[in-house]
Design a protein around this motif. Sequence first.
Motif, PDB file in Angstrom:
ATOM      1  N   UNK A 109     -54.212   3.047 -35.641  1.00 18.48           N
ATOM      2  CA  UNK A 109     -54.785   3.249 -36.973  1.00 18.48           C
ATOM      3  C   UNK A 109     -55.914   4.273 -36.921  1.00 18.48           C
ATOM      4  N   UNK A 110     -56.749   4.191 -35.899  1.00 17.55           N
ATOM      5  CA  UNK A 110     -57.840   5.166 -35.764  1.00 17.55           C
ATOM      6  C   UNK A 110     -57.292   6.590 -35.666  1.00 17.55           C
ATOM      7  N   UNK A 111     -56.201   6.767 -34.944  1.00 20.63           N
ATOM      8  CA  UNK A 111     -55.570   8.090 -34.857  1.00 20.63           C
ATOM      9  C   UNK A 111     -55.129   8.560 -36.237  1.00 20.63           C
ATOM     10  N   UNK A 112     -54.582   7.655 -37.037  1.00 28.60           N
ATOM     11  CA  UNK A 112     -54.153   8.004 -38.394  1.00 28.60           C
ATOM     12  C   UNK A 112     -55.341   8.398 -39.274  1.00 28.60           C
ATOM     13  N   UNK A 113     -56.516   7.923 -38.911  1.00 29.73           N
ATOM     14  CA  UNK A 113     -57.744   8.282 -39.637  1.00 29.73           C
ATOM     15  C   UNK A 113     -58.366   9.590 -39.136  1.00 29.73           C
ATOM     16  N   UNK A 114     -57.772  10.202 -38.130  1.00 28.22           N
ATOM     17  CA  UNK A 114     -58.297  11.426 -37.484  1.00 28.22           C
ATOM     18  C   UNK A 114     -59.509  11.153 -36.607  1.00 28.22           C
ATOM     19  N   UNK A 115     -59.693   9.927 -36.163  1.00 24.70           N
ATOM     20  CA  UNK A 115     -60.774   9.590 -35.244  1.00 24.70           C
ATOM     21  C   UNK A 115     -60.339   9.945 -33.826  1.00 24.70           C
ATOM     22  N   UNK A 169     -62.899   6.149 -24.642  1.00 24.02           N
ATOM     23  CA  UNK A 169     -61.500   6.544 -24.530  1.00 24.02           C
ATOM     24  C   UNK A 169     -61.241   7.636 -25.556  1.00 24.02           C
ATOM     25  N   UNK A 170     -60.785   8.783 -25.091  1.00 23.76           N
ATOM     26  CA  UNK A 170     -60.477   9.909 -25.974  1.00 23.76           C
ATOM     27  C   UNK A 170     -59.041   9.739 -26.452  1.00 23.76           C
ATOM     28  N   UNK A 171     -58.840   9.715 -27.777  1.00 26.95           N
ATOM     29  CA  UNK A 171     -57.509   9.430 -28.321  1.00 26.95           C
ATOM     30  C   UNK A 171     -56.952  10.573 -29.170  1.00 26.95           C
ATOM     31  N   UNK A 172     -57.653  11.701 -29.213  1.00 27.42           N
ATOM     32  CA  UNK A 172     -57.165  12.828 -30.007  1.00 27.42           C
ATOM     33  C   UNK A 172     -57.698  14.140 -29.489  1.00 27.42           C
ATOM     34  N   UNK A 173     -57.207  15.210 -30.092  1.00 25.19           N
ATOM     35  CA  UNK A 173     -57.587  16.568 -29.671  1.00 25.19           C
ATOM     36  C   UNK A 173     -58.808  17.036 -30.457  1.00 25.19           C
ATOM     37  N   UNK A 174     -59.798  17.538 -29.746  1.00 25.81           N
ATOM     38  CA  UNK A 174     -60.999  18.075 -30.378  1.00 25.81           C
ATOM     39  C   UNK A 174     -60.770  19.548 -30.707  1.00 25.81           C
ATOM     40  N   UNK A 175     -60.855  19.891 -31.993  1.00 24.27           N
ATOM     41  CA  UNK A 175     -60.522  21.233 -32.470  1.00 24.27           C
ATOM     42  C   UNK A 175     -61.743  21.924 -33.051  1.00 24.27           C
ATOM     43  N   UNK A 176     -61.637  23.232 -33.179  1.00 26.41           N
ATOM     44  CA  UNK A 176     -62.734  24.005 -33.771  1.00 26.41           C
ATOM     45  C   UNK A 176     -62.865  23.696 -35.257  1.00 26.41           C
ATOM     46  N   UNK A 177     -61.738  23.599 -35.944  1.00 24.70           N
ATOM     47  CA  UNK A 177     -61.721  23.236 -37.362  1.00 24.70           C
ATOM     48  C   UNK A 177     -61.139  21.828 -37.492  1.00 24.70           C
ATOM     49  N   UNK A 182     -60.486  10.077 -42.385  1.00 26.04           N
ATOM     50  CA  UNK A 182     -60.004   9.401 -43.582  1.00 26.04           C
ATOM     51  C   UNK A 182     -60.508   7.957 -43.552  1.00 26.04           C
ATOM     52  N   UNK A 183     -61.149   7.528 -44.618  1.00 26.26           N
ATOM     53  CA  UNK A 183     -61.612   6.142 -44.688  1.00 26.26           C
ATOM     54  C   UNK A 183     -60.422   5.192 -44.633  1.00 26.26           C
ATOM     55  N   UNK A 184     -60.595   4.068 -43.951  1.00 25.66           N
ATOM     56  CA  UNK A 184     -59.514   3.096 -43.825  1.00 25.66           C
ATOM     57  C   UNK A 184     -59.029   2.633 -45.199  1.00 25.66           C
ATOM     58  N   UNK A 185     -59.954   2.457 -46.138  1.00 25.55           N
ATOM     59  CA  UNK A 185     -59.577   1.986 -47.480  1.00 25.55           C
ATOM     60  C   UNK A 185     -58.717   2.998 -48.231  1.00 25.55           C
ATOM     61  N   UNK A 186     -58.661   4.239 -47.737  1.00 27.18           N
ATOM     62  CA  UNK A 186     -57.855   5.285 -48.380  1.00 27.18           C
ATOM     63  C   UNK A 186     -56.475   5.448 -47.743  1.00 27.18           C
ATOM     64  N   UNK A 187     -56.250   4.804 -46.607  1.00 28.37           N
ATOM     65  CA  UNK A 187     -54.924   4.874 -45.993  1.00 28.37           C
ATOM     66  C   UNK A 187     -53.939   4.071 -46.843  1.00 28.37           C
ATOM     67  N   UNK A 192     -50.150   1.722 -42.893  1.00 23.91           N
ATOM     68  CA  UNK A 192     -50.817   0.745 -42.032  1.00 23.91           C
ATOM     69  C   UNK A 192     -49.828  -0.320 -41.581  1.00 23.91           C
ATOM     70  N   UNK A 193     -49.015  -0.819 -42.518  1.00 28.55           N
ATOM     71  CA  UNK A 193     -48.052  -1.869 -42.166  1.00 28.55           C
ATOM     72  C   UNK A 193     -47.022  -1.359 -41.170  1.00 28.55           C
ATOM     73  N   UNK A 194     -46.640  -0.107 -41.311  1.00 25.65           N
ATOM     74  CA  UNK A 194     -45.674   0.468 -40.352  1.00 25.65           C
ATOM     75  C   UNK A 194     -46.249   0.474 -38.947  1.00 25.65           C
ATOM     76  N   UNK A 195     -47.536   0.775 -38.842  1.00 24.11           N
ATOM     77  CA  UNK A 195     -48.204   0.754 -37.527  1.00 24.11           C
ATOM     78  C   UNK A 195     -48.256  -0.679 -36.992  1.00 24.11           C
ATOM     79  N   UNK A 196     -48.685  -1.607 -37.831  1.00 21.53           N
ATOM     80  CA  UNK A 196     -48.911  -2.975 -37.362  1.00 21.53           C
ATOM     81  C   UNK A 196     -47.629  -3.704 -36.992  1.00 21.53           C
ATOM     82  N   UNK A 197     -46.562  -3.408 -37.694  1.00 21.08           N
ATOM     83  CA  UNK A 197     -45.332  -4.145 -37.454  1.00 21.08           C
ATOM     84  C   UNK A 197     -44.325  -3.354 -36.632  1.00 21.08           C
ATOM     85  N   UNK A 198     -44.770  -2.231 -36.110  1.00 23.31           N
ATOM     86  CA  UNK A 198     -43.915  -1.457 -35.206  1.00 23.31           C
ATOM     87  C   UNK A 198     -43.628  -2.277 -33.946  1.00 23.31           C
TER      88      UNK A 198
END
Length: 201
Positions: A109-115, A169-177, A182-187, A192-198
């Motif tokens: 979920x954090x990855x989906x938020x761009x964290x 733990x680094x979970x994404x790529x750090x970019x220049x731009x 994205x706030x969790x409440x905006x996902x 979210x359900x697709x992630x949780x029930x995968x």
Amino acid sequence: MEDVQIRVARIEDAEALLEIYRPYVEKTAISFEYDVPSLAEFRGRMEKTLKKYPYLVAENSGEIIGYTYAGPFVGRAAYDWGIETTIYIKEDKKRLGAGKRLYKALEKILKAQNILNMNACIGYPDIEDEYLNKNSVEFHSHIGFQMVGEFHKCGYKFGRWYNMVWMEKIIGEHKENQPAVIDFSCLKNDAVNEILYSEKV
């Protein structure tokens, strides 16, 4: 533990989650809190978290056996892409795989938020005792966290001084731009359900 289900926490879960947290405050130095928060305070913490970050629970046969959530790493805009993680498992349900399942779902979920950075602040003893051992550090190491720093004798509880370590733990790529977080409440709930029930969670 095949029959563990992960879902988003609801405010009505607060009482069950508080009872999981209670012994960590009262009997351990895993939490550096001295007093168990009131139910109203705990609910308020949950509501605040869910506006921006995921808050997940693990259930087994309808019983909540653990929970995890993310929170701000440091309260400045430049730190938005990093979070601090928290996880607690019911005393008699440890070492059954629920913690790993919770963190796996949280990370997705954090990855989906761009964290990008997961950070864990962990109490750490010079010598293990009845209040604190090194199990949490070992758990985080097992799931891919690395030690990045240690603060010495910074937490005082039960008449003893304890150290505190940071792991990351680094979970994404750090970019220049870098895309905004994205706030969790905006996902979207479907995402979210697709992630949780995968099947891979």
